[in-house]
Scaffold this motif. Structure first.
Motif, PDB file in Angstrom:
ATOM      1  N   THR A 352     -47.507 102.720  48.438  1.00  0.00           N
ATOM      2  CA  THR A 352     -48.447 102.374  47.292  1.00  0.00           C
ATOM      3  C   THR A 352     -48.298 100.582  47.326  1.00  0.00           C
ATOM      4  N   PRO A 353     -49.647 100.157  46.758  1.00  0.00           N
ATOM      5  CA  PRO A 353     -49.636  98.545  47.081  1.00  0.00           C
ATOM      6  C   PRO A 353     -48.177  97.874  46.505  1.00  0.00           C
ATOM      7  N   ASP A 354     -47.834  98.373  45.452  1.00  0.00           N
ATOM      8  CA  ASP A 354     -46.577  97.589  44.712  1.00  0.00           C
ATOM      9  C   ASP A 354     -45.284  98.060  45.328  1.00  0.00           C
ATOM     10  N   GLY A 355     -45.252  99.015  46.282  1.00  0.00           N
ATOM     11  CA  GLY A 355     -44.269  99.521  47.088  1.00  0.00           C
ATOM     12  C   GLY A 355     -43.358 100.626  46.458  1.00  0.00           C
ATOM     13  N   LYS A 356     -43.760 100.904  45.195  1.00  0.00           N
ATOM     14  CA  LYS A 356     -42.973 102.220  44.494  1.00  0.00           C
ATOM     15  C   LYS A 356     -43.785 103.662  45.102  1.00  0.00           C
ATOM     16  N   MET A 357     -43.006 104.767  44.975  1.00  0.00           N
ATOM     17  CA  MET A 357     -43.727 105.951  45.173  1.00  0.00           C
ATOM     18  C   MET A 357     -44.703 106.244  44.102  1.00  0.00           C
ATOM     19  N   ALA A 358     -45.552 107.161  44.323  1.00  0.00           N
ATOM     20  CA  ALA A 358     -46.948 107.314  43.623  1.00  0.00           C
ATOM     21  C   ALA A 358     -46.735 107.497  42.164  1.00  0.00           C
ATOM     22  N   HIS A 359     -45.906 108.447  41.913  1.00  0.00           N
ATOM     23  CA  HIS A 359     -45.346 108.781  40.531  1.00  0.00           C
ATOM     24  C   HIS A 359     -44.693 107.533  39.706  1.00  0.00           C
ATOM     25  N   GLU A 367     -56.642 101.936  43.373  1.00  0.00           N
ATOM     26  CA  GLU A 367     -56.009 100.914  44.145  1.00  0.00           C
ATOM     27  C   GLU A 367     -55.047 101.666  45.147  1.00  0.00           C
ATOM     28  N   ILE A 368     -54.474 102.830  44.807  1.00  0.00           N
ATOM     29  CA  ILE A 368     -53.716 103.405  45.799  1.00  0.00           C
ATOM     30  C   ILE A 368     -54.515 103.908  46.788  1.00  0.00           C
ATOM     31  N   GLN A 369     -55.793 104.563  46.346  1.00  0.00           N
ATOM     32  CA  GLN A 369     -56.409 105.163  47.370  1.00  0.00           C
ATOM     33  C   GLN A 369     -56.961 104.237  48.482  1.00  0.00           C
ATOM     34  N   ARG A 370     -57.461 102.851  47.859  1.00  0.00           N
ATOM     35  CA  ARG A 370     -57.822 101.809  48.800  1.00  0.00           C
ATOM     36  C   ARG A 370     -56.976 101.394  49.776  1.00  0.00           C
ATOM     37  N   TYR A 371     -55.497 101.167  49.050  1.00  0.00           N
ATOM     38  CA  TYR A 371     -54.336 100.703  50.102  1.00  0.00           C
ATOM     39  C   TYR A 371     -54.428 101.661  51.103  1.00  0.00           C
ATOM     40  N   LEU A 372     -54.331 103.032  50.984  1.00  0.00           N
ATOM     41  CA  LEU A 372     -54.053 103.985  51.820  1.00  0.00           C
ATOM     42  C   LEU A 372     -55.148 104.391  52.743  1.00  0.00           C
ATOM     43  N   GLY A 373     -56.327 104.082  52.304  1.00  0.00           N
ATOM     44  CA  GLY A 373     -57.584 104.146  52.999  1.00  0.00           C
ATOM     45  C   GLY A 373     -57.768 103.011  54.001  1.00  0.00           C
ATOM     46  N   ARG A 374     -56.770 102.045  54.135  1.00  0.00           N
ATOM     47  CA  ARG A 374     -57.021 101.144  55.125  1.00  0.00           C
ATOM     48  C   ARG A 374     -56.632 101.764  56.570  1.00  0.00           C
ATOM     49  N   ILE A 375     -55.953 102.936  56.538  1.00  0.00           N
ATOM     50  CA  ILE A 375     -55.423 103.709  57.749  1.00  0.00           C
ATOM     51  C   ILE A 375     -56.411 104.845  57.806  1.00  0.00           C
ATOM     52  N   SER A 376     -57.266 105.029  58.972  1.00  0.00           N
ATOM     53  CA  SER A 376     -58.307 106.153  59.057  1.00  0.00           C
ATOM     54  C   SER A 376     -57.584 107.445  59.643  1.00  0.00           C
ATOM     55  N   GLY A 377     -58.087 108.501  59.315  1.00  0.00           N
ATOM     56  CA  GLY A 377     -57.839 109.649  59.856  1.00  0.00           C
ATOM     57  C   GLY A 377     -57.552 109.826  60.963  1.00  0.00           C
ATOM     58  N   PRO A 378     -58.692 109.588  61.857  1.00  0.00           N
ATOM     59  CA  PRO A 378     -58.298 109.389  63.322  1.00  0.00           C
ATOM     60  C   PRO A 378     -57.085 108.971  63.962  1.00  0.00           C
ATOM     61  N   LEU A 379     -56.565 107.899  63.209  1.00  0.00           N
ATOM     62  CA  LEU A 379     -55.491 107.081  63.730  1.00  0.00           C
ATOM     63  C   LEU A 379     -54.212 107.922  63.410  1.00  0.00           C
ATOM     64  N   LEU A 380     -54.445 108.412  61.907  1.00  0.00           N
ATOM     65  CA  LEU A 380     -53.223 109.266  61.614  1.00  0.00           C
ATOM     66  C   LEU A 380     -53.074 110.434  62.315  1.00  0.00           C
TER      67      LEU A 380
END
Length: 508
Positions: A352-359, A367-380
């Motif tokens: 997550t953006p603040d470094g903690k686990m999602a829960h 914000e979490i989705q935007r942070y993780l969305g920086r990495i595209s599915g094709p790259l993953l």
């Protein structure tokens, strides 16, 4: 009088022969350089003229014309200083030119007449040997690098007078010799070892599988869990470089100027860790005249991208093609260059953006989705193994027990790689399981009906792509190799599927 001196220049990661033609004529004293020289080459006339005078030779009077052939290829860098100076002395009859055709030479000249090191000497030495020359005159600091090429006399010179004296037979300079076996026998400094890592047994297992099959890895976990620590120790369990791999890697590092003075070969797998502010040109290579970037410097080694979402998305997307093809092609107006880029990608990131686990995070779902969305599915999809790096329990941090050493893990990795080498003996382009194509997957990753049904259920539940299906098969093949099994069982496939579960948990 006309004199010809043989030299060579680097284009991409390969070299091509250059003939330096020097003609001393009548007229006003002037030096003209033709043959598409760049600024550094044009400036050589001032360096060369001063170096000739300070070496107790006479500067040629009259018009001196210097042609760098072939004339339709741009010449770059100061490596033509030495052949130009020798050619001028031969054309003005201040030295004998009978043996010039037997030797090639490169080197930058200091104003004192000293010879300074240049880049790309290993590539040049390989080209000079291919042209059938007896030897190569190089700066003394570059001599060990060039001496790696067997069957070529490498003559180290410290200054212009030494070079002229050797060519005239006045000085006897012994060719530089390098013991390649001794170079490979040198152990790394031993700064990193997996025995230093407390706990994280599941992550170590994942990295062992990655090393055994050459697979890409994504480490996801909060700060302080040891992601960077684990990544830096991954090279200690990789197989040693072969001679061909060492030559390829050394050529790239030499061209960029990363070899230490007197270093002959890169004998250990490179580990490159660019900052997240790197540009696409810095990562792939580029500039007006394309030069290798970080992914080529990591060739035959590891490219470690820490804080993966902090990299610019357009920079990360440029990795997709090199991860598939093992090379990168840079196109510019001056032409196209292809650089090798067979590397293991190891990436690390926070969940997550603040470094903690999602829960536990205080960040909003958006914000979490935007942070993780920086990495595209094709790259993953191109990253074979996704592994969560949990916090280390207190009892593991304070306990006396240490894990396996890098040497122990490396032993198992080497056995698995030996099985792969035997399997792909007829296909030298495939060096490990991660490099298998569709034909190899069909031939070497056959599954039983029960195992195939298990994989079908996993694909349906996790909504994995066809590329992810291939990656699971490759990782399963590696797990079977580590277990010494020629057959891929359901246990091997189940473990491989677990390494594709994390992205679905986090990205959905």
């Amino acid at each position: 009088m006309l004199a010809k001196v043989c030299s060579a220049a680097v284009n991409g990661i390969e070299a091509y022969p250059v003939e330096v033609e020097v003609n001393a004529g009548w007229g006003d004293t002037v030096v003209v350089i033709v043959g598409l020289p760049d600024t550094a080459v044009k400036e050589s006339r001032d360096r060369v003229s001063t170096a000739i005078s300070n070496s107790a030779f006479k500067f040629p009077m009259g018009r001196t014309t210097i042609n760098l052939a072939p004339a339709d290829v741009k010449k770059e860098g100061p490596s033509f200083d030495l052949p130009i100076a020798v050619g001028m002395l031969a054309a003005s009859e201040q030295m004998e030119s009978a043996v010039l055709e037997d030797y090639a030479m490169v080197g930058e000249l200091a104003l004192t007449g000293g010879v300074r090191p240049v880049k790309g000497v290993l590539t040049i030495a390989l080209r000079v040997k291919a042209t059938g020359k007896t030897g190569l005159l190089v700066p003394a600091e570059n001599a060990p690098e060039a001496a790696v090429v067997k069957g070529l006399e490498v003559i180290p010179v410290h200054n212009l007078r030494e070079a002229v004296g050797f060519l005239e037979g006045a000085y006897a300079i012994a060719p530089t010799r390098v013991d390649i076996d001794r170079l490979f026998a040198q152990d790394p400094d031993g700064e990193y070892d997996f025995a230093d890592v407390k706990g994280q047994e599941s992550v170590k297992r994942a990295l062992e599988i990655a090393a055994a099959g050459g697979h890409n890895v994504l480490l996801v976990g909060p700060p302080g869990t040891g992601k960077s620590m684990l990544a830096k120790r991954l090279p200690t369990i990789l197989p040693p470089l072969t001679l061909d791999e060492a030559l390829e890697t050394t050529k790239i590092h030499s061209i960029v100027g990363l070899l230490s003075p007197g270093q002959a070969l890169v004998t250990h797998r490179p580990f490159r860790s660019p900052h997240h502010t790197v540009s696409d040109a810095g990562l792939l290579g580029g500039n007006i005249n394309p030069t290798p970037g970080e992914i080529s410097l990591a060739h035959n080694g590891i490219l470690f991208l820490d804080e993966l979402p902090e990299f610019k998305r357009n920079v990360l997307e440029t990795l997709r093609q090199p991860l598939e093809d093992g090379h990168v092609t840079i196109s510019r107006a001056a032409g196209s260059m292809t650089f090798p880029a067979q590397f293991m990608l190891v990436a690390a990131m926070n969940p997550t953006p603040d470094g903690k686990m999602a829960h536990e995070s205080r960040s909003s779902p958006r914000e979490i989705q935007r942070y993780l969305g920086r990495i595209s599915g094709p790259l993953l999809d191109r990253i074979d193994i996704h592994i969560e790096v949990p916090a280390v329990p207190f009892r593991d941090m304070t306990g006396e027990r240490t894990g396996e050493s890098s040497a122990q893990i490396r032993g198992r990795v080497l056995l698995a790689r030996q099985r792969q080498q035997a399997r792909f003996a007829a296909k030298p382009r495939i060096t490990c399981n991660a490099r298998m194509g569709s034909r190899e997957l069909k031939a070497y990753c056959q599954l039983t009906a029960e195992t195939l049904e298990l994989l079908k259920m996993a694909m349906s539940e996790k909504k994995l792509s066809a590329r992810a299906f291939d990656r699971i098969l490759k990782v399963s093949r590696t797990i079977a190799d580590l277990a010494g099994s020629e057959t891929i069982t359901s246990e091997h496939v189940m473990e491989a599927i677990q390494f594709r579960a994390l992205d679905q948990q986090i990205w959905t």
